[in-house]
Motif scaffolding. Structure first.
Motif, PDB file in Angstrom:
ATOM      1  N   SER A 112       0.876  -1.193   0.071  1.00  0.00           N
ATOM      2  CA  SER A 112       0.151   0.042   0.079  1.00  0.00           C
ATOM      3  C   SER A 112       0.841   1.292  -0.070  1.00  0.00           C
ATOM      4  O   SER A 112       2.086   1.230   0.494  1.00  0.00           O
ATOM      5  CB  SER A 112      -0.855   0.058   1.223  1.00  0.00           C
ATOM      6  OG  SER A 112      -1.772   1.115   1.222  1.00  0.00           O
ATOM      7  N   GLY A 113       0.399   2.415  -0.566  1.00  0.00           N
ATOM      8  CA  GLY A 113       1.006   3.647  -0.581  1.00  0.00           C
ATOM      9  C   GLY A 113       0.510   4.047   1.051  1.00  0.00           C
ATOM     10  O   GLY A 113      -0.569   3.477   1.641  1.00  0.00           O
ATOM     11  N   ILE A 114       1.227   5.089   1.774  1.00  0.00           N
ATOM     12  CA  ILE A 114       1.074   5.200   3.102  1.00  0.00           C
ATOM     13  C   ILE A 114      -0.075   6.533   3.278  1.00  0.00           C
ATOM     14  O   ILE A 114       0.447   7.491   2.749  1.00  0.00           O
ATOM     15  CB  ILE A 114       2.100   5.720   3.914  1.00  0.00           C
ATOM     16  CG1 ILE A 114       3.123   4.562   3.847  1.00  0.00           C
ATOM     17  CG2 ILE A 114       2.017   6.040   5.465  1.00  0.00           C
ATOM     18  CD1 ILE A 114       4.496   4.634   4.266  1.00  0.00           C
ATOM     19  N   PHE A 115      -1.247   6.151   3.683  1.00  0.00           N
ATOM     20  CA  PHE A 115      -2.300   7.394   3.801  1.00  0.00           C
ATOM     21  C   PHE A 115      -2.400   7.637   5.240  1.00  0.00           C
ATOM     22  O   PHE A 115      -2.598   6.659   6.012  1.00  0.00           O
ATOM     23  CB  PHE A 115      -3.421   6.766   3.136  1.00  0.00           C
ATOM     24  CG  PHE A 115      -4.207   5.616   3.680  1.00  0.00           C
ATOM     25  CD1 PHE A 115      -5.119   5.654   4.539  1.00  0.00           C
ATOM     26  CD2 PHE A 115      -3.648   4.394   3.109  1.00  0.00           C
ATOM     27  CE1 PHE A 115      -5.577   4.407   5.259  1.00  0.00           C
ATOM     28  CE2 PHE A 115      -4.320   3.302   3.930  1.00  0.00           C
ATOM     29  CZ  PHE A 115      -5.359   3.097   5.021  1.00  0.00           C
ATOM     30  N   LYS A 116      -2.800   8.859   5.438  1.00  0.00           N
ATOM     31  CA  LYS A 116      -2.877   9.226   7.084  1.00  0.00           C
ATOM     32  C   LYS A 116      -1.533   9.185   7.590  1.00  0.00           C
ATOM     33  O   LYS A 116      -0.869  10.081   8.060  1.00  0.00           O
ATOM     34  CB  LYS A 116      -4.007   8.800   7.671  1.00  0.00           C
ATOM     35  CG  LYS A 116      -4.379   9.534   8.785  1.00  0.00           C
ATOM     36  CD  LYS A 116      -5.771   8.922   9.366  1.00  0.00           C
ATOM     37  CE  LYS A 116      -5.926   9.693  10.725  1.00  0.00           C
ATOM     38  NZ  LYS A 116      -7.269   9.059  11.102  1.00  0.00           N
ATOM     39  N   ASN A 117      -1.173   7.923   8.063  1.00  0.00           N
ATOM     40  CA  ASN A 117      -0.059   7.628   8.724  1.00  0.00           C
ATOM     41  C   ASN A 117       0.320   6.117   8.823  1.00  0.00           C
ATOM     42  O   ASN A 117      -0.397   5.571   8.259  1.00  0.00           O
ATOM     43  CB  ASN A 117      -0.088   8.149  10.154  1.00  0.00           C
ATOM     44  CG  ASN A 117      -1.118   7.429  10.996  1.00  0.00           C
ATOM     45  OD1 ASN A 117      -1.255   6.039  11.030  1.00  0.00           O
ATOM     46  ND2 ASN A 117      -1.913   8.280  11.547  1.00  0.00           N
ATOM     47  N   ALA A 118       1.548   5.877   9.261  1.00  0.00           N
ATOM     48  CA  ALA A 118       2.104   4.285   8.973  1.00  0.00           C
ATOM     49  C   ALA A 118       1.086   3.349   9.904  1.00  0.00           C
ATOM     50  O   ALA A 118       0.636   2.318   9.289  1.00  0.00           O
ATOM     51  CB  ALA A 118       3.392   4.229   9.688  1.00  0.00           C
ATOM     52  N   ASP A 119       0.643   3.569  11.079  1.00  0.00           N
ATOM     53  CA  ASP A 119      -0.127   2.850  11.683  1.00  0.00           C
ATOM     54  C   ASP A 119      -1.645   2.765  10.955  1.00  0.00           C
ATOM     55  O   ASP A 119      -2.182   1.304  11.220  1.00  0.00           O
ATOM     56  CB  ASP A 119      -0.257   3.428  13.108  1.00  0.00           C
ATOM     57  CG  ASP A 119       0.961   2.641  14.126  1.00  0.00           C
ATOM     58  OD1 ASP A 119       1.698   1.999  13.675  1.00  0.00           O
ATOM     59  OD2 ASP A 119       1.006   3.353  15.451  1.00  0.00           O
ATOM     60  N   THR A 120      -2.101   3.496  10.760  1.00  0.00           N
ATOM     61  CA  THR A 120      -3.378   3.321  10.142  1.00  0.00           C
ATOM     62  C   THR A 120      -3.439   2.519   8.928  1.00  0.00           C
ATOM     63  O   THR A 120      -4.311   1.637   8.611  1.00  0.00           O
ATOM     64  CB  THR A 120      -4.185   4.919   9.594  1.00  0.00           C
ATOM     65  OG1 THR A 120      -4.088   5.742  10.777  1.00  0.00           O
ATOM     66  CG2 THR A 120      -5.339   4.891   8.862  1.00  0.00           C
ATOM     67  N   THR A 121      -2.360   2.698   8.102  1.00  0.00           N
ATOM     68  CA  THR A 121      -2.068   1.982   6.774  1.00  0.00           C
ATOM     69  C   THR A 121      -1.981   0.456   7.267  1.00  0.00           C
ATOM     70  O   THR A 121      -2.424  -0.406   6.740  1.00  0.00           O
ATOM     71  CB  THR A 121      -0.888   2.567   6.023  1.00  0.00           C
ATOM     72  OG1 THR A 121      -0.946   3.740   5.822  1.00  0.00           O
ATOM     73  CG2 THR A 121      -0.577   1.629   4.661  1.00  0.00           C
ATOM     74  N   MET A 122      -1.157   0.382   8.120  1.00  0.00           N
ATOM     75  CA  MET A 122      -0.543  -1.072   8.696  1.00  0.00           C
ATOM     76  C   MET A 122      -1.851  -1.624   9.037  1.00  0.00           C
ATOM     77  O   MET A 122      -2.050  -3.004   8.902  1.00  0.00           O
ATOM     78  CB  MET A 122       0.610  -1.193   9.613  1.00  0.00           C
ATOM     79  CG  MET A 122       1.220  -2.456  10.097  1.00  0.00           C
ATOM     80  SD  MET A 122       2.240  -3.122   8.233  1.00  0.00           S
ATOM     81  CE  MET A 122       1.755  -4.805   8.372  1.00  0.00           C
ATOM     82  N   GLU A 123      -2.685  -1.046   9.862  1.00  0.00           N
ATOM     83  CA  GLU A 123      -3.955  -1.704  10.684  1.00  0.00           C
ATOM     84  C   GLU A 123      -4.691  -2.134   9.700  1.00  0.00           C
ATOM     85  O   GLU A 123      -5.433  -3.122   9.889  1.00  0.00           O
ATOM     86  CB  GLU A 123      -4.535  -0.548  11.742  1.00  0.00           C
ATOM     87  CG  GLU A 123      -5.739  -1.105  12.265  1.00  0.00           C
ATOM     88  CD  GLU A 123      -6.910  -0.843  11.688  1.00  0.00           C
ATOM     89  OE1 GLU A 123      -7.956  -1.800  12.171  1.00  0.00           O
ATOM     90  OE2 GLU A 123      -6.908  -0.271  10.656  1.00  0.00           O
ATOM     91  N   ARG A 124      -4.762  -1.421   8.356  1.00  0.00           N
ATOM     92  CA  ARG A 124      -5.743  -1.751   7.345  1.00  0.00           C
ATOM     93  C   ARG A 124      -5.319  -3.148   6.689  1.00  0.00           C
ATOM     94  O   ARG A 124      -6.048  -3.863   6.422  1.00  0.00           O
ATOM     95  CB  ARG A 124      -5.908  -0.585   6.378  1.00  0.00           C
ATOM     96  CG  ARG A 124      -7.159  -0.624   5.426  1.00  0.00           C
ATOM     97  CD  ARG A 124      -8.515  -0.211   6.447  1.00  0.00           C
ATOM     98  NE  ARG A 124      -8.430   0.980   6.952  1.00  0.00           N
ATOM     99  CZ  ARG A 124      -8.694   2.260   6.613  1.00  0.00           C
ATOM    100  NH1 ARG A 124      -9.093   2.422   5.063  1.00  0.00           N
ATOM    101  NH2 ARG A 124      -8.547   3.319   7.128  1.00  0.00           N
ATOM    102  N   LEU A 125      -4.046  -3.026   6.452  1.00  0.00           N
ATOM    103  CA  LEU A 125      -3.484  -4.307   5.762  1.00  0.00           C
ATOM    104  C   LEU A 125      -3.615  -5.738   6.619  1.00  0.00           C
ATOM    105  O   LEU A 125      -3.960  -6.637   6.157  1.00  0.00           O
ATOM    106  CB  LEU A 125      -2.042  -4.198   5.514  1.00  0.00           C
ATOM    107  CG  LEU A 125      -1.588  -3.099   4.638  1.00  0.00           C
ATOM    108  CD1 LEU A 125       0.025  -3.067   4.252  1.00  0.00           C
ATOM    109  CD2 LEU A 125      -2.246  -3.131   3.368  1.00  0.00           C
ATOM    110  N   VAL A 126      -3.307  -5.383   8.156  1.00  0.00           N
ATOM    111  CA  VAL A 126      -3.705  -6.579   8.903  1.00  0.00           C
ATOM    112  C   VAL A 126      -5.033  -6.943   8.828  1.00  0.00           C
ATOM    113  O   VAL A 126      -5.481  -7.944   8.896  1.00  0.00           O
ATOM    114  CB  VAL A 126      -3.237  -6.131  10.459  1.00  0.00           C
ATOM    115  CG1 VAL A 126      -3.672  -7.189  11.352  1.00  0.00           C
ATOM    116  CG2 VAL A 126      -1.744  -5.788  10.371  1.00  0.00           C
TER     117      VAL A 126
END
Length: 225
Positions: A112-126
Motif C-alpha cells: 500500500s501507499g501510506i495514507f494518513k500515517n503508518a499505523d493507520t495503513t498497517m492496521e488496514r493491511l492487517v
C-alpha cells in the motif's frame, strides 16, 4: 457493488503494485479463443515461492496508491499526476476469495501507499489478513508489506496472520534517502525488520519447548531496494 468501478480499481492498483519486485507480475493478457484453453489477465497475477519451495500464483495489488510522501523514485508519490484509487478491506477480501475459488490464484500479495500515517495503513493491511483467516477460513498464502514506522503491536499481529512479511529499504544509503525521500526516516524501515526477525527467532525457540505455538511469519521476511 459497482463492478465497473471495482474493475477500474483493480487495473490501477495492480498496475501500481508491479513496481514491487518481491514478486514478478505476469504482465500478460490473453483472451480466450474458440478451440483454445483458458485466458489470462495482466491485472495483478504474479508468482512467488512458498516456504516449502512451491511456486504459487498470487493476487498482487496495493490497498491504495494514495500516499502522503513525495519520494522522487516512486510512481505513487503525492506530487505525481496519476489516477488514484483505494480498495476497502472487504473489496480485497472478496477479490481474493473469488479469484481463489476460480483457481486464478493461490494467495495474496498486499502492499500500500501510506495514507494518513503508518499505523493507520498497517492496521488496514492487517485487517485484510485477519478477515481472510478468521472470517473466510482462508488457508492460502498471504504476503503483507511491512509499513515503515508501524508499531510493534501491529507488526506482531501481521506476523500472526501473514505467511511472509517484507519491507522496502528503498535507498541503500542514508544520504541517498535524505536526498530522494527527505520525509522518511531510515530507522522506521529497519525497526519493523528487527522486530519481525526477533519474533521469528523466538518462535523457533518456543517450538522446541511447546507442542503448539502460534505461527509467526512462517515463510520468513524479505526486503528490497
Amino acid at each position: 457493488m459497482n463492478f465497473d468501478r471495482l474493475k477500474e480499481k483493480l487495473e490501477i492498483l495492480a498496475d501500481a503494485a508491479k513496481y514491487d519486485v518481491s514478486c514478478s507480475s505476469s504482465g500478460g493478457s490473453r483472451k480466450n479463443k474458440k478451440g483454445a484453453l483458458g485466458d489470462s489477465s495482466a491485472s495483478g497475477i504474479c508468482h512467488t515461492y512458498t516456504e516449502d519451495g512451491r511456486c504459487v500464483s498470487l493476487l498482487k495489488v496495493l490497498l491504495t496508491n494514495h500516499c502522503i510522501y513525495d519520494c522522487a523514485y516512486c510512481v505513487s508519490r503525492s506530487s505525481n499526476d496519476i489516477k488514484r484509487a483505494a480498495f476497502t478491506v472487504e473489496e480485497v477480501v472478496d477479490l481474493t476469495i473469488n479469484f481463489y475459488r476460480r483457481n486464478y490464484i493461490e494467495g495474496l500479495f498486499l502492499s500500500s501507499g501510506i495514507f494518513k500515517n503508518a499505523d493507520t495503513t498497517m492496521e488496514r493491511l492487517v485487517r485484510v489478513a485477519k478477515k481472510l483467516r478468521l472470517e473466510e477460513n482462508f488457508n492460502g498464502y498471504i504476503h503483507l508489506k511491512s509499513i515503515p514506522g508501524a508499531s510493534d503491536l501491529l507488526m506482531q499481529e501481521a506476523a500472526l496472520y501473514a505467511d511472509r512479511l517484507s519491507i522496502n529499504i528503498e535507498i541503500p544509503t542514508e544520504s541517498g534517502l535524505k536526498l530522494l525521500a527527505p520525509e522518511k526516516n531510515r530507522e522506521d524501515m529497519l525497526n519493523p525488520m528487527k522486530y519481525i526477525q526477533s519474533g521469528i527467532t523466538q518462535y523457533k525457540e518456543e517450538k522446541k519447548i511447546f507442542r503448539k505455538v502460534p505461527k509467526f511469519a512462517p515463510a520468513g521476511q524479505s526486503t528490497q531496494m
